[in-house]
Design an enzyme around this catalytic site. Structure first.
Site, PDB file in Angstrom:
ATOM      1  N   ASP A 113       0.865  -1.170   0.000  1.00 31.38           N
ATOM      2  CA  ASP A 113       0.000   0.000   0.000  1.00 31.38           C
ATOM      3  C   ASP A 113       0.912   1.233   0.000  1.00 31.38           C
ATOM      4  O   ASP A 113       2.137   1.119   0.096  1.00 31.38           O
ATOM      5  CB  ASP A 113      -0.891  -0.047   1.253  1.00 31.38           C
ATOM      6  CG  ASP A 113      -1.749   1.183   1.395  1.00 31.38           C
ATOM      7  OD1 ASP A 113      -2.435   1.540   0.423  1.00 31.38           O
ATOM      8  OD2 ASP A 113      -1.745   1.789   2.485  1.00 31.38           O
TER       9      ASP A 113
ATOM     10  N   ALA B 213      -0.030   5.203   1.501  1.00 29.85           N
ATOM     11  CA  ALA B 213      -0.114   6.005   2.730  1.00 29.85           C
ATOM     12  C   ALA B 213      -0.190   5.118   3.959  1.00 29.85           C
ATOM     13  O   ALA B 213      -0.992   4.186   4.032  1.00 29.85           O
ATOM     14  CB  ALA B 213      -1.341   6.912   2.677  1.00 29.85           C
TER      15      ALA B 213
ATOM     16  N   ALA C 136     -13.564   9.683   9.708  1.00 28.91           N
ATOM     17  CA  ALA C 136     -12.922   9.728   8.394  1.00 28.91           C
ATOM     18  C   ALA C 136     -11.993   8.541   8.191  1.00 28.91           C
ATOM     19  O   ALA C 136     -11.838   8.035   7.072  1.00 28.91           O
ATOM     20  CB  ALA C 136     -12.149  11.038   8.231  1.00 28.91           C
TER      21      ALA C 136
ATOM     22  N   MET D 263     -10.976   3.595   5.677  1.00 31.55           N
ATOM     23  CA  MET D 263      -9.700   3.772   4.984  1.00 31.55           C
ATOM     24  C   MET D 263      -9.252   2.471   4.338  1.00 31.55           C
ATOM     25  O   MET D 263      -9.372   1.394   4.906  1.00 31.55           O
ATOM     26  CB  MET D 263      -8.627   4.282   5.942  1.00 31.55           C
ATOM     27  CG  MET D 263      -7.440   4.922   5.231  1.00 31.55           C
ATOM     28  SD  MET D 263      -7.899   6.450   4.379  1.00 31.55           S
ATOM     29  CE  MET D 263      -8.137   7.564   5.755  1.00 31.55           C
TER      30      MET D 263
ATOM     31  N   LYS E 205     -11.480   6.029  -3.012  1.00 27.86           N
ATOM     32  CA  LYS E 205     -11.988   7.239  -2.369  1.00 27.86           C
ATOM     33  C   LYS E 205     -13.483   7.449  -2.620  1.00 27.86           C
ATOM     34  O   LYS E 205     -14.191   7.952  -1.736  1.00 27.86           O
ATOM     35  CB  LYS E 205     -11.177   8.462  -2.822  1.00 27.86           C
ATOM     36  CG  LYS E 205      -9.690   8.367  -2.471  1.00 27.86           C
ATOM     37  CD  LYS E 205      -9.464   7.884  -1.045  1.00 27.86           C
ATOM     38  CE  LYS E 205      -7.997   7.675  -0.729  1.00 27.86           C
ATOM     39  NZ  LYS E 205      -7.791   6.840   0.472  1.00 27.86           N
TER      40      LYS E 205
ATOM     41  N   HIS F 176     -15.084   5.130  -0.264  1.00 27.24           N
ATOM     42  CA  HIS F 176     -14.865   5.648   1.091  1.00 27.24           C
ATOM     43  C   HIS F 176     -15.934   6.690   1.435  1.00 27.24           C
ATOM     44  O   HIS F 176     -16.557   6.640   2.514  1.00 27.24           O
ATOM     45  CB  HIS F 176     -13.462   6.264   1.145  1.00 27.24           C
ATOM     46  CG  HIS F 176     -12.995   6.623   2.512  1.00 27.24           C
ATOM     47  ND1 HIS F 176     -11.762   6.263   2.994  1.00 27.24           N
ATOM     48  CD2 HIS F 176     -13.572   7.338   3.507  1.00 27.24           C
ATOM     49  CE1 HIS F 176     -11.615   6.733   4.216  1.00 27.24           C
ATOM     50  NE2 HIS F 176     -12.694   7.395   4.546  1.00 27.24           N
TER      51      HIS F 176
ATOM     52  N   ARG G 162     -10.537  -2.405  -3.519  1.00 31.24           N
ATOM     53  CA  ARG G 162     -10.560  -3.219  -2.307  1.00 31.24           C
ATOM     54  C   ARG G 162     -11.968  -3.287  -1.718  1.00 31.24           C
ATOM     55  O   ARG G 162     -12.731  -2.347  -1.893  1.00 31.24           O
ATOM     56  CB  ARG G 162      -9.604  -2.605  -1.270  1.00 31.24           C
ATOM     57  CG  ARG G 162      -8.172  -2.539  -1.727  1.00 31.24           C
ATOM     58  CD  ARG G 162      -7.384  -1.642  -0.809  1.00 31.24           C
ATOM     59  NE  ARG G 162      -5.986  -1.571  -1.235  1.00 31.24           N
ATOM     60  CZ  ARG G 162      -5.185  -0.559  -0.933  1.00 31.24           C
ATOM     61  NH1 ARG G 162      -5.631   0.461  -0.223  1.00 31.24           N
ATOM     62  NH2 ARG G 162      -3.933  -0.565  -1.340  1.00 31.24           N
TER      63      ARG G 162
ATOM     64  N   ASP H 104      -1.820  -1.259   5.812  1.00 38.92           N
ATOM     65  CA  ASP H 104      -2.167  -0.793   7.158  1.00 38.92           C
ATOM     66  C   ASP H 104      -3.668  -0.762   7.409  1.00 38.92           C
ATOM     67  O   ASP H 104      -4.097  -0.313   8.473  1.00 38.92           O
ATOM     68  CB  ASP H 104      -1.582   0.606   7.400  1.00 38.92           C
ATOM     69  CG  ASP H 104      -2.206   1.666   6.496  1.00 38.92           C
ATOM     70  OD1 ASP H 104      -2.200   1.457   5.263  1.00 38.92           O
ATOM     71  OD2 ASP H 104      -2.697   2.690   7.000  1.00 38.92           O
TER      72      ASP H 104
END
Length: 288
Positions: free
Chosen positions: A28, A30, A61, A65, A69, A72, A177, A203
């Site tokens: 990944d 970030a 928020a 994750m 986006k 999300h 994902r 993460d």
């Protein structure tokens, strides 16, 4: 932060390490390779929703994750307290058109800001060098759209982070994902002969599920990523008891998602890969 020092890296490179039959590691971005604490997306979600008069917390928020986006934002709008705010503000439940509108507001804000969060996580540059020295290919994928990655990648490359292949969260028609598609796209692009010889490092829960759904080994990251969420400055100033408590919660969540291993930062990767390779030589597979 348990980063690899220059002398430790030299020692690591001088040691004979048998990583066969592993072929690739897929990362990944970030919270994994760059942007300690996965800060770049989080604050922008808060700011984008605020432009519509909707207040969301950093914790909210962070919840979805790892998803693309658009997905999300869609999931945030399904959260009862956020959906209630939207209904109160606009007199109706949020729709896909509203997701489009927030996404359109989010994108330029994210593009403008992502470069500020392109610094490699401590140890990441050395670990990528170590992987290549041990003949492993380096893939990557992200929930970031391609427009955002186009801003991030050149700056990360200047700092020493340049995977062999990168897949963005919006460029596969099959979706993102937790589906396996971005991970499999890396397998195809890198010419990997067996998905079971790949390791997905991430993460977030959707990122771990992505690797599992692709049939790969998976490694979760606790301290450096979204689940703990400290900036480097916050981490340095935090009470050690509080830090360990947050790490324990993050580790439990990533293990529950199915991670084969959980480590704190990318600096821990060489030792974990050696364990996975040893298990594979004994005949163990990711799904066993």
């Amino acid at each position: 932060m348990n980063a690899i020092t220059s002398s430790e890296f030299q020692t690591l490179n001088s040691q004979a390490v048998d990583l066969s039959p592993l072929q690739a590691v897929i990362f990944d971005w970030a919270g994994t390779l760059v942007d300690f604490g996965s800060l770049a997306p989080t604050q922008i979600f808060v700011e984008a929703f605020a432009t519509f008069g909707i207040s969301i917390t950093l914790e909210q928020a962070r919840g979805p994750m790892g998803l693309s986006k658009w997905d999300h934002i869609h999931q945030l709008l399904q959260e009862p307290s956020i959906a209630a705010q939207w209904n109160s503000m606009f007199g109706r439940a949020p729709s896909d058109a509203d997701v489009d509108a927030i996404y359109a507001r989010f994108m330029p804000m994210q593009i403008a800001k992502v470069g500020e969060f392109s610094a490699p996580i401590d140890g990441a540059v050395q670990v990528l060098q170590w992987l290549r020295a041990n003949r492993l290919k380096v893939g990557s994928c992200s929930g970031y759209p391609r427009e955002v990655l186009n801003q991030l990648l050149p700056q990360a490359a200047k700092a020493g982070i340049a995977p062999d292949h990168v897949v963005a969260g919006d460029e596969l028609t099959a979706g993102g994902r937790p589906g396996p598609y971005m991970a499999i796209a890396n397998v195809l692009a890198l010419g990997i002969s067996d998905v079971r010889a790949c390791v997905k490092v991430d993460d977030t829960v959707p990122g771990i599920e992505e690797g599992l759904n692709a049939g790969m080994w998976t490694i979760g990251l606790s301290l450096s990523g979204n689940e703990v969420g400290y900036s480097k400055e916050e981490y340095s100033a935090a009470d050690s008891v509080d830090v360990e408590a947050k790490i324990a919660v993050a580790e439990a969540k990533l293990k529950k998602a199915g991670s084969h291993y959980v480590m704190r930062t990318i600096s821990d990767l060489p030792a974990v890969l050696a364990k996975i390779a040893e298990r594979m030589r004994r005949g163990e597979l990711p799904n066993s």
